[in-house]
Scaffold this motif. Structure first.
Motif, PDB file in Angstrom:
ATOM      1  N   GLY A 118       0.648  -1.131   0.079  1.00 17.32           N
ATOM      2  CA  GLY A 118       0.042  -0.068   0.072  1.00 17.32           C
ATOM      3  C   GLY A 118       0.825   1.136  -0.144  1.00 17.32           C
ATOM      4  O   GLY A 118       0.649   2.088  -0.768  1.00 17.32           O
ATOM      5  N   ASN A 122       1.254   4.258  -2.991  1.00 17.06           N
ATOM      6  CA  ASN A 122       1.095   5.558  -2.785  1.00 17.06           C
ATOM      7  C   ASN A 122       2.419   6.528  -3.135  1.00 17.06           C
ATOM      8  O   ASN A 122       2.283   7.533  -3.844  1.00 17.06           O
ATOM      9  CB  ASN A 122       0.610   5.829  -1.650  1.00 17.06           C
ATOM     10  N   ILE A 137      -4.315   2.413   2.669  1.00 20.00           N
ATOM     11  CA  ILE A 137      -3.141   1.840   2.750  1.00 20.00           C
ATOM     12  C   ILE A 137      -3.412   0.223   2.713  1.00 20.00           C
ATOM     13  O   ILE A 137      -2.843  -0.278   1.942  1.00 20.00           O
ATOM     14  CB  ILE A 137      -1.963   2.386   3.622  1.00 20.00           C
ATOM     15  N   ASP A 187      -5.675  -0.896  -0.230  1.00 13.99           N
ATOM     16  CA  ASP A 187      -4.731  -0.989  -1.541  1.00 13.99           C
ATOM     17  C   ASP A 187      -3.790  -2.039  -1.729  1.00 13.99           C
ATOM     18  O   ASP A 187      -3.804  -2.894  -2.611  1.00 13.99           O
ATOM     19  CB  ASP A 187      -4.022   0.411  -1.941  1.00 13.99           C
ATOM     20  N   GLY A 188      -3.189  -2.186  -0.471  1.00 21.26           N
ATOM     21  CA  GLY A 188      -2.137  -3.393  -0.355  1.00 21.26           C
ATOM     22  C   GLY A 188      -2.594  -4.566  -0.414  1.00 21.26           C
ATOM     23  O   GLY A 188      -2.127  -5.506  -0.888  1.00 21.26           O
TER      24      GLY A 188
END
Length: 202
Positions: A21, A25, A46, A49-50
């Motif tokens: 994540g 970013n 985070i 997304d990760g």
């Protein structure tokens, strides 16, 4: 030892997801010329997304591993049939050495499963980190090609631009000056209103 292994795996999985994540970013912000240290992404974003990146890689690896195991099973079955045909014996008797070999392989694999799991998680972390950087750059490219226009109001002042990120305390946007994108940010706590307009493709 029984407690340490699950904890180690859980920590590695958490670290893998978090690293992916953050890498996404960071790669995303670098495309816009922003040092990732100045961005404060929300921790839930985070991990979201990760987690998506890590899960996608895991599913691919699971499908490949399943295909390999099915292939080995088919090869073993064919080998048993061939052995039975050459020895003029039953398939069940011919399958005994093949089954013994498979059981031995499973036993060896079971003993090394803890080490193999930890090794796989470490490899998965590096792969997720690399994929996250690629995905971050690709997502940033889509924001450059499509302007998500916003109007930012603070008192009587208005600022318009193409928003590309909103973290815990700031909204990030860029404006085009002399055909060159210029990145800016505004603190959310200092703004009165943010108006989101329809996206415009360049």
């Amino acid at each position: 030892m029984k407690l340490i292994e699950p904890l180690s795996s859980a920590l590695l999985v958490t670290g893998c997801v978090y690293a992916a994540g953050m890498a996404q970013n960071s790669a995303f912000m670098r495309v816009f010329g922003v040092n990732p240290a100045f961005s404060q992404p929300a921790i839930d974003k985070i991990f979201y997304d990760g987690g998506l990146i890590t899960f996608e890689l895991f599913v691919k690896h699971f499908i490949i591993a399943s295909a390999v195991l099915i292939g080995l099973f088919c090869v073993s079955a064919v080998a048993a049939i061939i052995i039975a045909y050459k020895r003029s014996t039953s398939v069940r008797n011919a399958a005994v050495p093949v089954i013994d070999f498979a059981q031995s392989a499973v036993n060896v694999g079971g003993k090394a499963s803890s080490f193999a799991s930890l090794l796989y998680l470490m490899v998965l972390t590096f792969l997720a980190y690399e994929k996250a950087q690629e995905d971050g750059a690709a997502i940033a490219d889509s924001f450059i090609k499509t302007c998500h226009e916003v109007v930012i109001k603070k008192g009587k002042d208005e600022t318009s631009g193409c928003a590309f990120n909103k973290d815990r305390d700031s909204i990030w946007f860029f404006t085009i000056q002399d055909d060159t994108p210029v990145t800016n940010s505004k603190l959310l706590s200092e703004l009165d209103q943010i108006i989101y307009l329809d996206p415009v493709t360049f």
